[in-house]
Enzyme design. Sequence first.
Site, PDB file in Angstrom:
ATOM      1  N   PRO A   2       0.807  -1.215   0.000  1.00 17.59           N
ATOM      2  CA  PRO A   2       0.000   0.000   0.000  1.00 17.59           C
ATOM      3  C   PRO A   2       0.844   1.272   0.000  1.00 17.59           C
ATOM      4  O   PRO A   2       2.004   1.268   0.392  1.00 17.59           O
ATOM      5  CB  PRO A   2      -0.761  -0.105   1.314  1.00 17.59           C
ATOM      6  CG  PRO A   2       0.189  -0.784   2.234  1.00 17.59           C
ATOM      7  CD  PRO A   2       0.935  -1.766   1.346  1.00 17.59           C
ATOM      8  N   PRO A  36       3.459  -6.682  -0.510  1.00 20.95           N
ATOM      9  CA  PRO A  36       4.889  -6.856  -0.751  1.00 20.95           C
ATOM     10  C   PRO A  36       5.674  -5.693  -0.134  1.00 20.95           C
ATOM     11  O   PRO A  36       5.287  -4.536  -0.260  1.00 20.95           O
ATOM     12  CB  PRO A  36       5.000  -6.866  -2.278  1.00 20.95           C
ATOM     13  CG  PRO A  36       3.773  -6.189  -2.775  1.00 20.95           C
ATOM     14  CD  PRO A  36       2.711  -6.417  -1.740  1.00 20.95           C
ATOM     15  N   ARG A  41       4.804   2.415   0.692  1.00 22.38           N
ATOM     16  CA  ARG A  41       5.224   3.820   0.699  1.00 22.38           C
ATOM     17  C   ARG A  41       4.440   4.510   1.803  1.00 22.38           C
ATOM     18  O   ARG A  41       3.231   4.325   1.913  1.00 22.38           O
ATOM     19  CB  ARG A  41       4.894   4.532  -0.612  1.00 22.38           C
ATOM     20  CG  ARG A  41       5.304   3.822  -1.862  1.00 22.38           C
ATOM     21  CD  ARG A  41       6.781   4.019  -2.162  1.00 22.38           C
ATOM     22  NE  ARG A  41       7.104   3.398  -3.426  1.00 22.38           N
ATOM     23  CZ  ARG A  41       7.348   2.108  -3.583  1.00 22.38           C
ATOM     24  NH1 ARG A  41       7.288   1.284  -2.558  1.00 22.38           N
ATOM     25  NH2 ARG A  41       7.634   1.600  -4.762  1.00 22.38           N
ATOM     26  N   ARG A  72      -7.458  -8.320  -4.364  1.00 23.21           N
ATOM     27  CA  ARG A  72      -7.439  -9.125  -3.142  1.00 23.21           C
ATOM     28  C   ARG A  72      -8.866  -9.348  -2.643  1.00 23.21           C
ATOM     29  O   ARG A  72      -9.751  -8.525  -2.838  1.00 23.21           O
ATOM     30  CB  ARG A  72      -6.618  -8.437  -2.064  1.00 23.21           C
ATOM     31  CG  ARG A  72      -5.134  -8.362  -2.401  1.00 23.21           C
ATOM     32  CD  ARG A  72      -4.379  -7.648  -1.290  1.00 23.21           C
ATOM     33  NE  ARG A  72      -2.977  -7.505  -1.597  1.00 23.21           N
ATOM     34  CZ  ARG A  72      -2.450  -6.456  -2.220  1.00 23.21           C
ATOM     35  NH1 ARG A  72      -3.212  -5.463  -2.613  1.00 23.21           N
ATOM     36  NH2 ARG A  72      -1.154  -6.401  -2.452  1.00 23.21           N
TER      37      ARG A  72
END
Length: 128
Positions: A2, A36, A41, A72
């Site tokens: 995210p 991941p 950020r 997702r």
Amino acid sequence: MPHFIMEYSANLDDDLDIPALFEQLNNTAIATGVFPIGGIRTRAVRCEHYRIGEGDPENTFVHLTAKVGSGRDPEVLKAAADKVFATFTECLQLVFDKRYMSIGFEMTELHPVLNYKQNNIHQKLASR
């Protein structure tokens, strides 16, 4: 992903430890196993001009938006969002206890086609 974008009222400058808050948010995002590491950020936007509630200058706000990639399962995103919000509010609790504060959080899913990115950080992390 995210991308965490935190907006906050400028009258919180002396109360927020933004680097420590961001470290906890990133650690929580990683711990969910949903995102991941190379895509995370986190940034803050100090809002110089704002009006909260009735306009009392002692009122404060912090709003966090998490922009995540699409695809997702909603239950997976909800579980991750619950963990992020728990960490967010826990990190802000001391300030919340002494200031008038509005805390908000929203997780939004980016458009699956109209979201562009280029990132070589994933490669760097994979080589470790």
